[in-house]
Design an enzyme around this catalytic site. Structure first.
Site, PDB file in Angstrom:
ATOM      1  N   ALA A 186       0.588   9.656  10.997  1.00  0.00           N
ATOM      2  CA  ALA A 186      -0.738  10.098  10.567  1.00  0.00           C
ATOM      3  C   ALA A 186      -1.588  10.574  11.747  1.00  0.00           C
ATOM      4  O   ALA A 186      -2.442  11.444  11.583  1.00  0.00           O
ATOM      5  CB  ALA A 186      -1.447   8.976   9.814  1.00  0.00           C
ATOM      6  N   THR A 187      -1.364  10.019  12.933  1.00  0.00           N
ATOM      7  CA  THR A 187      -2.133  10.483  14.097  1.00  0.00           C
ATOM      8  C   THR A 187      -1.874  11.966  14.329  1.00  0.00           C
ATOM      9  O   THR A 187      -2.812  12.763  14.471  1.00  0.00           O
ATOM     10  CB  THR A 187      -1.748   9.675  15.350  1.00  0.00           C
ATOM     11  OG1 THR A 187      -2.116   8.311  15.129  1.00  0.00           O
ATOM     12  CG2 THR A 187      -2.451  10.196  16.585  1.00  0.00           C
ATOM     13  N   ASN A 204      -9.438   1.868   6.946  1.00  0.00           N
ATOM     14  CA  ASN A 204      -8.426   0.920   7.416  1.00  0.00           C
ATOM     15  C   ASN A 204      -8.999  -0.458   7.749  1.00  0.00           C
ATOM     16  O   ASN A 204      -8.263  -1.433   7.779  1.00  0.00           O
ATOM     17  CB  ASN A 204      -7.694   1.501   8.637  1.00  0.00           C
ATOM     18  CG  ASN A 204      -8.648   2.071   9.662  1.00  0.00           C
ATOM     19  OD1 ASN A 204      -9.376   3.021   9.381  1.00  0.00           O
ATOM     20  ND2 ASN A 204      -8.657   1.474  10.835  1.00  0.00           N
ATOM     21  N   ALA A 225       4.619   6.810   7.295  1.00  0.00           N
ATOM     22  CA  ALA A 225       5.616   6.000   6.604  1.00  0.00           C
ATOM     23  C   ALA A 225       5.445   4.504   6.872  1.00  0.00           C
ATOM     24  O   ALA A 225       5.660   3.676   5.983  1.00  0.00           O
ATOM     25  CB  ALA A 225       7.016   6.435   7.026  1.00  0.00           C
ATOM     26  N   HIS A 226       5.018   4.147   8.095  1.00  0.00           N
ATOM     27  CA  HIS A 226       5.094   2.723   8.462  1.00  0.00           C
ATOM     28  C   HIS A 226       4.022   1.853   7.815  1.00  0.00           C
ATOM     29  O   HIS A 226       4.062   0.630   7.917  1.00  0.00           O
ATOM     30  CB  HIS A 226       5.111   2.545   9.989  1.00  0.00           C
ATOM     31  CG  HIS A 226       3.798   2.730  10.678  1.00  0.00           C
ATOM     32  ND1 HIS A 226       2.987   1.667  11.001  1.00  0.00           N
ATOM     33  CD2 HIS A 226       3.172   3.825  11.122  1.00  0.00           C
ATOM     34  CE1 HIS A 226       1.912   2.126  11.627  1.00  0.00           C
ATOM     35  NE2 HIS A 226       2.001   3.437  11.717  1.00  0.00           N
ATOM     36  N   CYS A 268     -12.424  -8.775  21.712  1.00  0.00           N
ATOM     37  CA  CYS A 268     -13.253  -9.043  22.884  1.00  0.00           C
ATOM     38  C   CYS A 268     -12.420  -8.650  24.092  1.00  0.00           C
ATOM     39  O   CYS A 268     -11.769  -9.474  24.709  1.00  0.00           O
ATOM     40  CB  CYS A 268     -13.614 -10.518  22.899  1.00  0.00           C
ATOM     41  SG  CYS A 268     -14.227 -11.179  24.436  1.00  0.00           S
TER      42      CYS A 268
HETATM   43  C1  LIG Z   1      -2.511   3.739  10.750  1.00  0.00           C
HETATM   44  C2  LIG Z   1      -3.487   4.808  10.492  1.00  0.00           C
HETATM   45  C3  LIG Z   1      -3.421   6.039  11.149  1.00  0.00           C
HETATM   46  C4  LIG Z   1      -2.397   6.333  12.226  1.00  0.00           C
HETATM   47  O1  LIG Z   1      -1.111   6.396  11.733  1.00  0.00           O
HETATM   48  P1  LIG Z   1       0.151   6.438  12.742  1.00  0.00           P
HETATM   49  O2  LIG Z   1       1.264   6.880  11.892  1.00  0.00           O
HETATM   50  O3  LIG Z   1       0.306   5.052  13.235  1.00  0.00           O
HETATM   51  O4  LIG Z   1      -0.173   7.420  13.809  1.00  0.00           O
HETATM   52  C5  LIG Z   1      -4.363   6.993  10.828  1.00  0.00           C
HETATM   53  N1  LIG Z   1      -5.324   6.755   9.935  1.00  0.00           N
HETATM   54  C6  LIG Z   1      -5.437   5.592   9.278  1.00  0.00           C
HETATM   55  C7  LIG Z   1      -6.522   5.390   8.282  1.00  0.00           C
HETATM   56  C8  LIG Z   1      -4.524   4.574   9.545  1.00  0.00           C
HETATM   57  O5  LIG Z   1      -4.658   3.404   8.914  1.00  0.00           O
END
Ligand SMILES: *Cc1c(COP(=O)(O)O)cnc(C)c1O
Length: 500
Positions: free
Chosen positions: A75-76, A155, A204-205, A328
């Site tokens: 997603a990044t 998230n 996917a993860h 922290c």
């Molecule tokens: C985990 C997450 C991402 C990043 O996903 P990756 O596959 O780990 O790069 C982006 N946006 C949200 C809202 C997420 O929870």
């Protein structure tokens, strides 16, 4: 042997589904479908067929066509491709963008990058209910707006945004609309074709697939709005070239198929578990549900605990694997912006925990988590008593001094029981991270028997050395020193005004 901690961090990542892992392993070795999916021979075609199947599985879960799915590393990358790709491509048409401060870092940072490239970004904050208000969004639209991005589900809190309303506003004005769906896919039913969304990011993860693979949904007809981030062999309609990772993609596909099958049962089951957990935590008192007024995904519960520091709480919960909204650390010294935006003060934002439930979670996990939190809260709240010593509990006069202030990141108050010019006893109350608590507790011992002149034993620097406090936390020890200074001031005033 200690039992392994209960894992309640499924919003951070999930274990790979066994069927997905099995399918992945069929695409690696010489007996499997290891060929390059771009090759035209039998090996290549076998791998390409696997990928075609996976693409259809991913598309089916989100209500899209297979040709609208572009595989990425997660997603990044998908967020970067949509945001940088659409903004840079349309720079000639306008340089104004809209997003929200509550977005994931992988959305915030590409927008910050675009600000450096000369774009201007309107940053929205949630309204009282916890969601971005479509009216506020409409007000931010300008004639030169080219792109907006708003996440489907947050998230940290699980709050679901009104992307249908906001996407409709974008469509009316011809503004491209991107939606980060990483926390929503497989958790709530998603029909992208029914929504006014141009691009959507998945990974996917977060849904029992492997790490390092995700996708960008590019609505049919929106392909022309994007330019790629990298250039190469022409794969993925030139948007994301490079040899496709067959095993990753196949694992992602199977995970999506399993998710689609289980969603109707898993969604309500996890929601019941989340409610069960909240009922038990609410009963502990001094607990606040974050984002409770808005619709949320089933698996995320974000709670603030009065009177304890999040870091201290996570440290005390050795039997639980969960996230704090605000680590922290030098990495992220700021309390969660998402929670601040929901109206929580710094202390409550600092003391929040995110419990996220998943497919393997059962009632016993939730009950164990609640019991563990109850035990830790009792222990920590006793360490940091919310009340000062009672006057009749102490025969000696009392001098108090505090620094940091309620609502601040660190707050410390000392109470000195004095006899003449000497400290008989010292106690403290604090809202602080474990390092600060440790130093304050040690100081109470060190103050006993000291005279008013030279009350403060050493300097914050020396205390930090002695107690191995990391340098980035020195500021917190300055608050401790200030509280002692305040004691000194009050002690001198008491003498001056003859408070005998
Ligand atoms: C985990 C997450 C991402 C990043 O996903 P990756 O596959 O780990 O790069 C982006 N946006 C949200 C809202 C997420 O929870």
């Amino acid at each position: 042997m200690k039992p392994s901690p209960t894992y309640l961090d499924y919003a951070a990542t999930t274990p790979v589904d066994p069927d997905a892992a099995r399918a992945m392993s069929e695409c690696l070795t010489s007996e499997g479908d290891f060929g390059n999916p771009s090759s035209t021979h039998l090996y290549g075609r076998a791998a390409a067929a696997r990928i075609a199947q996976a693409r259809a599985q991913v598309a089916a879960l989100v209500g899209a066509d297979a040709r609208e799915i572009v595989f990425t590393s997660g997603a990044t990358e998908s967020n970067n491709l949509a945001i940088l790709g659409a903004a840079r491509n349309s720079a000639g048409g306008g340089r104004h963008l809209i997003s929200a401060r509550t977005e994931h870092k992988s959305v915030l940072d590409p927008f910050r990058r675009l600000e450096k490239e000369g774009f201007s970004v309107s940053w929205l904050t949630p309204a009282g209910g916890g969601r971005i208000d479509p009216q506020a969004f409409a007000a931010a639209l300008r004639p030169d707006t080219v792109l907006a991005a708003l996440m489907y589900a947050n998230n940290e809190t699980g709050v679901i945004e009104d992307v249908a309303a906001i996407g409709a506003l974008c469509r009316e004005r011809g503004v491209a609309f991107h939606c980060d769906c990483a926390q929503a896919v497989g958790k709530v039913p998603l029909a992208l074709h029914d929504l006014p969304i141009d691009f959507a990011a998945f990974t996917a993860h977060k849904l029992y697939g492997p790490k390092g693979i995700g996708a960008l949904y590019v609505r049919e007809g929106a392909r022309g709005l994007l330019q790629p981030l990298i250039y190469g062999g022409g794969q993925e309609r030139n948007l994301r070239p490079g040899t496709l990772a067959t095993h990753q993609i196949v694992g992602f596909g199977v995970a999506c198929e399993v998710a689609a099958r289980e969603l109707p049962v898993e969604g309500p089951r996890i929601e019941r578990l989340r409610k069960r957990l909240w009922q038990q935590l609410e009963a502990l008192g001094g607990t606040h549900l974050n984002g409770g007024a808005a619709p949320r995904v089933p698996g995320i519960l974000n709670v603030s605990f009065e009177g304890v520091h999040g870091e201290a709480l996570v440290g005390a919960l050795s039997g639980l694997a969960i996230s704090t909204g605000s680590a922290c650390s030098s990495e992220s010294p700021e309390p969660s912006y998402v929670l601040r935006a929901l109206g929580r003060n710094t202390q409550l934002a600092q003391s929040s925990l995110r419990f996220s439930l998943g497919r393997p979670t059962g009632e016993s996990d939730v009950d164990r988590a609640a019991a563990e939190v109850a035990e830790a809260l009792t222990r920590l709240r006793a360490l940091s008593p919310a009340r000062a010593p009672e006057a009749d509990e102490v025969a000696a006069p009392l001098v108090s001094g505090e620094a940091g202030g309620p609502g601040a990141d660190t707050w410390v108050r000392f109470h000195l029981l004095i006899a003449g010019d000497i400290v008989k006893e010292a106690r403290f109350q604090a809202f602080a991270c474990p390092h600060t608590m440790q130093v304050a507790a040690w100081l109470c011992g060190a103050l006993r028997g000291r005279r008013r002149q030279g009350l403060i034993p050493g300097t914050p620097d020396a205390w930090a050395q002695e107690h191995h406090v990391p340098p980035e936390k020195l500021g917190r020890l300055l608050v401790v020193e200030d509280a002692l200074r305040a004691c000194l001031t009050h002690w001198s005033e008491a003498l001056e005004y003859g408070d005998r």
